[in-house]
Design a protein around this motif. Sequence first.
Motif, PDB file in Angstrom:
ATOM      1  N   ALA A 161      -9.088  -9.253  -7.894  1.00  0.00           N
ATOM      2  CA  ALA A 161      -7.700  -9.005  -7.461  1.00  0.00           C
ATOM      3  C   ALA A 161      -7.305  -9.948  -6.317  1.00  0.00           C
ATOM      4  O   ALA A 161      -6.161  -9.918  -5.861  1.00  0.00           O
ATOM      5  CB  ALA A 161      -7.547  -7.551  -7.028  1.00  0.00           C
ATOM      6  N   SER A 193      -4.511  -3.282 -13.050  1.00  0.00           N
ATOM      7  CA  SER A 193      -3.167  -3.541 -12.505  1.00  0.00           C
ATOM      8  C   SER A 193      -2.884  -2.634 -11.293  1.00  0.00           C
ATOM      9  O   SER A 193      -2.151  -3.029 -10.387  1.00  0.00           O
ATOM     10  CB  SER A 193      -2.085  -3.396 -13.578  1.00  0.00           C
ATOM     11  OG  SER A 193      -2.121  -2.106 -14.095  1.00  0.00           O
ATOM     12  N   LYS A 230      -4.444  -4.475  -8.431  1.00  0.00           N
ATOM     13  CA  LYS A 230      -3.686  -5.679  -8.049  1.00  0.00           C
ATOM     14  C   LYS A 230      -2.435  -5.341  -7.232  1.00  0.00           C
ATOM     15  O   LYS A 230      -2.034  -6.101  -6.352  1.00  0.00           O
ATOM     16  CB  LYS A 230      -3.303  -6.478  -9.303  1.00  0.00           C
ATOM     17  CG  LYS A 230      -4.492  -7.294  -9.802  1.00  0.00           C
ATOM     18  CD  LYS A 230      -4.089  -8.600 -10.452  1.00  0.00           C
ATOM     19  CE  LYS A 230      -3.246  -8.348 -11.683  1.00  0.00           C
ATOM     20  NZ  LYS A 230      -3.150  -9.488 -12.561  1.00  0.00           N
ATOM     21  N   ASN A 257      -3.947  -7.217  -1.503  1.00  0.00           N
ATOM     22  CA  ASN A 257      -3.469  -8.602  -1.584  1.00  0.00           C
ATOM     23  C   ASN A 257      -4.583  -9.593  -1.272  1.00  0.00           C
ATOM     24  O   ASN A 257      -5.677  -9.211  -0.836  1.00  0.00           O
ATOM     25  CB  ASN A 257      -2.215  -8.822  -0.722  1.00  0.00           C
ATOM     26  CG  ASN A 257      -2.543  -8.972   0.757  1.00  0.00           C
ATOM     27  OD1 ASN A 257      -3.688  -8.808   1.172  1.00  0.00           O
ATOM     28  ND2 ASN A 257      -1.529  -9.289   1.536  1.00  0.00           N
ATOM     29  N   SER A 258      -4.282 -10.849  -1.524  1.00  0.00           N
ATOM     30  CA  SER A 258      -5.348 -11.854  -1.443  1.00  0.00           C
ATOM     31  C   SER A 258      -5.705 -12.190   0.004  1.00  0.00           C
ATOM     32  O   SER A 258      -6.647 -12.933   0.249  1.00  0.00           O
ATOM     33  CB  SER A 258      -4.943 -13.111  -2.196  1.00  0.00           C
ATOM     34  OG  SER A 258      -3.730 -13.586  -1.641  1.00  0.00           O
TER      35      SER A 258
END
Length: 628
Positions: free
Chosen positions: A496, A530, A533, A537-538
């Motif tokens: 994710a 999903s 995700k 966050n990245s």
Amino acid sequence: MAAVGETAEKISSLSIKDGSSNADLAASAPNLQKNLSILSAEQIELAKMLLDEGQSHLFAHWSEPGVDDEEKKFFFDQITRLNSSYPGGLASYIRNARNLLADSKTGKNPFDGFNPSVPSGEVLTFGDDNFVKFEENGVKEAKNAAFVLVAGGLGERLGYSGIKLALPSESTTGACFLQHYIESILALQDASCRLAQGPCQSQIPLVIMTSDDTHTRTVDLLESNSYFGMKPTQVKLLKQEKVACLDDNDARLAVDPQNKYKIQTKPHGHGDVHSLLYSSGLLDTWHDAGVKWVLFFQDTNGLLFKAIPAALGVSFTKEYHVNSLAVRRKAKEAIGGITKLTHTDGRTMVINVEYNQLDPLRRATGHPDGDVNDETGFSPFPGNINQLILALDPYIEELKKTRGAIKEFVNPKYKDSTKTAFKSATRLECMMQDYPKTLPPSARVGFTVMDTWLAYAPVKNNPEDAAKVPKGNPYHSATSGEMAIYRANSLILRKAGAQIPDPVVQVFNGQEVEVWPRITWKPKWALIFSDVKTKVNSGCSISQQSSMIINGQNVFLQDLSLDGALVINSVDEAEVKVSGCVQNKGWILEPVDYNDSSLSEEVRIRGFKIEKVDQLEMNYAEPGKFSF
Ligand code: UTP
């Protein structure tokens, strides 16, 4: 017991075989004959059946009437149970046993004449568009599902003193397998209902198959934990009975060495689940309630529910009558392969074939190398993990024909090569995955392959046996089962976008395992990729020695940098944004000695404990929007 006046009539009804007489009875079962006056009409019928099936030895040591009469009653109570719990009754059991023992003696291969080939199925890659689509379809469809947990096994290999369902699946929260399963089903129920277009009053049913070895403790576990949040009416327990043991190739029933009025019994295997579901009448009730899918699963796989949504999506999309969950499998690896078998007479079936049968079968049918890896580096025959999804309507149709009887096998341990005597009494067994054996060729039988790290990490072996597993093979221990959960959660967060470092390798209870950050979440936080995700966050990073528990539905990790331990508890109506830097001494994984009797069994069998040195715990008990 019968009135004396009825005895003459009953005795005359007791003939051993057509044309036989009471003289025959006196010769073959004199002690039974002496006791006829104390037996009821039903008991005499059962005795007749036993004599007809060559079981006169059961009465050989009976005492005179007036001695041990209570025990004789218990004997017939047991015979009645054995007779009513087997499809076709005890006579069928004995006849089936005789045939299977004869085949076993001659070494007949049950797959003779069959040619193995790779069936068609779906091979999924975690996180790609195809996978995500199947997961979303699976969650939508979950409101039409019923779950069946087979939990009657003894767990001899694990040697845990409790039932396996009560064992913690991991140590950060200590949630046991049953709690995790029930919370996963409830989360699926809620998520599925949220997606439903129309009204949704779905309560996903859960059946647990127990046995005398597990029943009471399963009930206690449910009741002492308020069914882990499920409505008690949502859960049904079906108890499987054991089957009679067999002493020899003539299928003579084994008398219990401790009690001459008792037949020795052993478990019949998880295949019993089909006849129990059939006789319970539940399948029709489910049909009337709109259930479309029945999902079968086992007692100690902490990863399973990560694979369920996509697999159910595959069943729905491909309209599979039978969908076997499977994992990528190396050729010759010690796990059964899902195989299509085509007989020279035209019969076909898609079925689990044990690895030690698959390789020779390939060699015998024109593939001199046997089972080999293909260009993917894996065997084209996927590895069966014994979790099945059946479409309800065709399942009901099939069970109307078979009454849930599953093709059995027998596995006697012979004393010597003459194969005339057994080392100990044997019995017939059956496996739930053999259900497709009787299906017509028109049945849509397929499979869904997932990555092992996502789908399969059962807890079956005790530490000593696990430590002896040859390198490269899975331990299937409490240690590896727990580490697999941390690995899967870490890999999912990594996919994710979160920064998660590679694991370190450590040895616990003699087993070398990858140690990832100890990350766990409640199923309602994220059932499918999903969900993850949208909630991570990245910009997030979590160090290898960190631990994190997400115990809330609407928790969003944004640019969180964690090096230590973090616990977030929140009610469903609270929306919590977690960001910034969290650093503390955290929770330390401490190796422990398996033999240290001052520790609990649950800790000892995994070979480590979590020392909670320092942590940040955030609690949100009120509705609202929060951030820290
Ligand atoms: P296992 O292969 O784990 O067998 O069963 P087991 O009997 O539990 O353990 P061992 O072999 O003695 O070590 C797979 C699943 O089938 C269930 C188990 O509870 C587990 O979920 N099972 C097994 C039954 O429900 N009934 C049985 O007769 C046997």
